[in-house]
Enzyme design. Sequence first.
Site, PDB file in Angstrom:
ATOM      1  N   TYR A  55      38.791  19.080  37.917  1.00 59.57           N
ATOM      2  CA  TYR A  55      37.429  19.519  38.249  1.00 59.57           C
ATOM      3  C   TYR A  55      37.253  19.564  39.760  1.00 59.57           C
ATOM      4  CZ  TYR A  55      34.059  20.835  34.815  1.00 59.57           C
ATOM      5  OH  TYR A  55      33.340  21.561  33.933  1.00 59.57           O
ATOM      6  N   GLU A  57      34.174  21.137  41.602  1.00 63.40           N
ATOM      7  CA  GLU A  57      32.937  21.807  42.019  1.00 63.40           C
ATOM      8  C   GLU A  57      32.782  21.749  43.537  1.00 63.40           C
ATOM      9  OE1 GLU A  57      29.605  20.227  39.881  1.00 63.40           O
ATOM     10  OE2 GLU A  57      30.175  21.262  38.035  1.00 63.40           O
ATOM     11  N   THR A 227      37.639  42.336  39.599  1.00 60.11           N
ATOM     12  CA  THR A 227      38.434  41.488  38.725  1.00 60.11           C
ATOM     13  C   THR A 227      39.810  41.363  39.359  1.00 60.11           C
ATOM     14  OG1 THR A 227      39.222  43.380  37.456  1.00 60.11           O
ATOM     15  CG2 THR A 227      37.268  42.263  36.610  1.00 60.11           C
ATOM     16  N   LYS A 230      43.230  43.615  36.424  1.00 59.14           N
ATOM     17  CA  LYS A 230      43.461  45.010  36.039  1.00 59.14           C
ATOM     18  C   LYS A 230      44.622  45.562  36.882  1.00 59.14           C
ATOM     19  CE  LYS A 230      38.789  45.173  34.240  1.00 59.14           C
ATOM     20  NZ  LYS A 230      37.442  45.769  34.288  1.00 59.14           N
ATOM     21  N   ARG A 236      43.296  36.659  34.472  1.00 56.63           N
ATOM     22  CA  ARG A 236      41.904  37.033  34.235  1.00 56.63           C
ATOM     23  C   ARG A 236      41.020  36.213  35.162  1.00 56.63           C
ATOM     24  NH1 ARG A 236      42.441  40.376  30.098  1.00 56.63           N
ATOM     25  NH2 ARG A 236      40.273  40.977  30.386  1.00 56.63           N
TER      26      ARG A 236
HETATM   27  C1  LIG Z   1      36.237  45.245  33.985  1.00 59.46           C
HETATM   28  C2  LIG Z   1      35.053  45.490  34.825  1.00 59.46           C
HETATM   29  C3  LIG Z   1      34.063  44.525  35.006  1.00 59.46           C
HETATM   30  C4  LIG Z   1      33.964  43.262  34.195  1.00 59.46           C
HETATM   31  O1  LIG Z   1      34.981  42.437  34.206  1.00 59.46           O
HETATM   32  P1  LIG Z   1      35.120  41.316  33.068  1.00 59.46           P
HETATM   33  O2  LIG Z   1      36.194  40.480  33.638  1.00 59.46           O
HETATM   34  O3  LIG Z   1      35.464  42.036  31.827  1.00 59.46           O
HETATM   35  O4  LIG Z   1      33.807  40.601  32.982  1.00 59.46           O
HETATM   36  C5  LIG Z   1      33.041  44.782  35.906  1.00 59.46           C
HETATM   37  N1  LIG Z   1      32.999  45.937  36.562  1.00 59.46           N
HETATM   38  C6  LIG Z   1      33.904  46.902  36.391  1.00 59.46           C
HETATM   39  C7  LIG Z   1      33.789  48.168  37.155  1.00 59.46           C
HETATM   40  C8  LIG Z   1      34.951  46.710  35.510  1.00 59.46           C
HETATM   41  O5  LIG Z   1      35.844  47.694  35.333  1.00 59.46           O
END
Ligand SMILES: *Cc1c(COP(=O)(O)O)cnc(C)c1O
Length: 424
Positions: A55, A57, A227, A230, A236
């Site tokens: 933890y 914070e 994020t 991607k 994640r």
């Molecule tokens: C994927 C995405 C998000 C959200 O991300 P999460 O991790 O799924 O909450 C926000 N904005 C855009 C443009 C995205 O492509």
Amino acid sequence: MTPAHPALAQTDPELAALVAAEEQLQADTLRLIPSENYVSTAVLEATGTVLTNKYSEGYPGKRYYEGQQNIDPIETLAADRANALFGTEHANVQPYSGSPANLAAYLAFAEPGDTVMGMSLPHGGHLTHGWSVSATGKWFRGVQYKVRREDGRVDFDEVRDLALAERPKIILCGGTAIPRTIDFAAFGEIAREVGAVLVADVAHIAGLIAGGAHPSPVPHADVITTTTHKTLRGPRGAMILTRAEHARAIDRAVFPGLQGGPHNHTTAAIAVALHEAAQPSFREYAAAVVANAKALAAQLAERGFELVSGGTDNHLILVDLTGREVPGKVAAKALDRAGLVVNYNTVPYDPRKPFDPSGIRLGTPSLTSRGLGTEQMAQVAEWIDRGVAAAKAGGAEEDVALKGIRGEVAELMASYPAPGLPVG
Ligand SMILES: *Cc1c(COP(=O)(O)O)cnc(C)c1O
């Protein structure tokens, strides 16, 4: 055969079997969902470390917990690497995911009831850009810009007119189904003119920006949210990048505004992914993602598929299946049976409903991570063409066709081992 995760197999065979099945699925399918990828073994290892036990914070040097001797340098390393890679002054690497990162931007710069402006969801935006069903559309007054009907691109005269009329506190650019280069400079000019904070949500394209395959929102955006999982090919998670002047507002919004303890194992894996993204090979990767998407788009167009905006500049292709007389969901389900994993998606001005829309969305980040190149895109387009035709035909003909494609896909993918997956 020794299981890939022996302790997991021993403790919880039921769960281990599901993970093994998923490993198999990710190995022998062609994954075309543009928001997905394969992280490296190093990133996977970092997410599986004992850092999950802690933890923390607060922020490095200002924690509410003792025992942060190793956590502070890990978080500092991740933030420093983010700033170095994107050319920013401040990085917050604690947001749990993209949606809470965007919520933090709202919390930092707007009050409930304020007007916020983003791209309409069915035109390529994201739920968190003020769409009605999202908290961001319930707690703020969301106004939306669209793309032009004729060419599927943003009309900056319309964006400017809307911004002047509505005077939003925040303007968001970026989205989930935008196949074209985002003109951050044009958005920045409009935001300055109306006194709005410009948030560039680069979740989809962060890896392309890092790899030099898409223009950077620096210096045009006040805040960059993204994020990390991607095209950036990390765990994640999410980050918020800002100029120094906004650092305090953003940090306070993330903690204590929205979150408790950061996910330190994720922070560590983000640091690893950023290190990987700073290598020359990642620039090659980003360029290859775009080259593959352009090649696939050209092959699909040649086969008569209608592409929103006519093609792509990035990693993503939006296919309008109206002319094929197959709904997006029907096509996506058929393609999935054929080992081609896609998602159904609305297209701009879609006459169909969001849960049963006209399009499918394709992307090349995952297949590029496996080493497929432009020379394979004709084959991929041929499979999609056959799969969609089979979906339209239905019945026994469909079953036979999809089974045939499934075998061909598995055979090709066997020659392209996936990063992070156990082999054998
Ligand atoms: C994927 C995405 C998000 C959200 O991300 P999460 O991790 O799924 O909450 C926000 N904005 C855009 C443009 C995205 O492509």
